[in-house]
Design a protein around this motif. Structure first.
Motif, PDB file in Angstrom:
ATOM      1  N   ALA A  28      -3.149   0.139   4.015  1.00  0.00           N
ATOM      2  CA  ALA A  28      -4.129   0.732   4.925  1.00  0.00           C
ATOM      3  C   ALA A  28      -3.941   2.250   4.988  1.00  0.00           C
ATOM      4  O   ALA A  28      -4.896   2.999   5.142  1.00  0.00           O
ATOM      5  CB  ALA A  28      -4.004   0.120   6.314  1.00  0.00           C
ATOM      6  N   GLU A  29      -2.710   2.703   4.865  1.00  0.00           N
ATOM      7  CA  GLU A  29      -2.452   4.150   4.955  1.00  0.00           C
ATOM      8  C   GLU A  29      -2.600   4.852   3.609  1.00  0.00           C
ATOM      9  O   GLU A  29      -3.113   5.964   3.536  1.00  0.00           O
ATOM     10  CB  GLU A  29      -1.052   4.400   5.524  1.00  0.00           C
ATOM     11  N   ASP A  30      -2.121   4.216   2.560  1.00  0.00           N
ATOM     12  CA  ASP A  30      -2.124   4.884   1.246  1.00  0.00           C
ATOM     13  C   ASP A  30      -3.300   4.476   0.361  1.00  0.00           C
ATOM     14  O   ASP A  30      -3.483   5.013  -0.720  1.00  0.00           O
ATOM     15  CB  ASP A  30      -0.815   4.581   0.499  1.00  0.00           C
ATOM     16  N   ARG A  31      -4.051   3.453   0.787  1.00  0.00           N
ATOM     17  CA  ARG A  31      -5.193   2.883   0.047  1.00  0.00           C
ATOM     18  C   ARG A  31      -4.741   2.088  -1.172  1.00  0.00           C
ATOM     19  O   ARG A  31      -5.550   1.558  -1.905  1.00  0.00           O
ATOM     20  CB  ARG A  31      -6.219   3.948  -0.360  1.00  0.00           C
ATOM     21  N   TYR A  32      -3.456   2.089  -1.466  1.00  0.00           N
ATOM     22  CA  TYR A  32      -2.898   1.208  -2.498  1.00  0.00           C
ATOM     23  C   TYR A  32      -1.414   1.101  -2.222  1.00  0.00           C
ATOM     24  O   TYR A  32      -0.919   1.635  -1.216  1.00  0.00           O
ATOM     25  CB  TYR A  32      -3.196   1.752  -3.901  1.00  0.00           C
ATOM     26  N   LEU A  33      -0.699   0.367  -3.071  1.00  0.00           N
ATOM     27  CA  LEU A  33       0.735   0.191  -2.853  1.00  0.00           C
ATOM     28  C   LEU A  33       1.504   0.994  -3.900  1.00  0.00           C
ATOM     29  O   LEU A  33       1.713   0.525  -5.022  1.00  0.00           O
ATOM     30  CB  LEU A  33       1.101  -1.300  -2.951  1.00  0.00           C
TER      31      LEU A  33
END
Ligand code: FES
Length: 149
Positions: A28-33
């Motif tokens: 949710a914060e980085d838009r990916y892992l």
């Protein structure tokens, strides 16, 4: 990597059973892992990195590659298909210079396809982020994309 992994893990008291939720919050914060985020979560939670990766790759909602600031979903369900969804997708790919499931180099857009979003009468349907755009002919694609930074 922008997410504060320690803060996210602390939110769940480091509960190993909450790994999916923790990965959701990171995404949710980085838009990916990001790889570094998974390594840090593994270290902080004392969960093998292989286990973190198996969860991260099991769920389609997780992405291990960077995602665009805006997510475009073109509906290719039957009702949208008969109304020209394939041409809409082609125009999107042409304008953005990417294929479906890809992200533009400037991280502006990620392009995906879906099968029916429940608004068949309004097809062709395109969703950008959470906004629905109905009756979106291929001629409306360029002006629509220009509205997004
Ligand atoms: S087929 Fe596209 S909304 Fe149903």
């Amino acid at each position: 990597m922008a997410a504060d992994i320690q803060a996210i893990v602390d939110r769940y008291d480091g509960d190993k059973g909450q790994l999916v939720s923790i990965l959701q919050d990171i995404q949710a914060e980085d838009r990916y892992l990001p790889k570094e985020a998974l390594e840090e979560a593994s270290r902080i939670m004392d969960v093998p990195l292989s286990q973190v990766y198996s969860v991260a790759t099991f769920f389609r909602a997780f992405s291990l590659t960077p995602r665009g600031r805006h997510l475009i979903r073109v509906c290719l369900g039957t009702a949208c298909h008969v109304r020209g969804a394939a041409r809409v997708l082609e125009k999107m790919e042409l304008d953005l210079g990417i294929k479906r499931e890809e992200t533009t180099d400037d991280l502006r857009f990620t392009l995906e396809t879906v099968n029916c979003v429940g608004c068949c009468a309004l097809g062709p349907m395109v969703i950008i982020d959470d906004k629905y755009h109905g009756q979106l002919g291929s001629d409306k694609v360029s002006p629509l994309l220009e509205k997004y930074e």
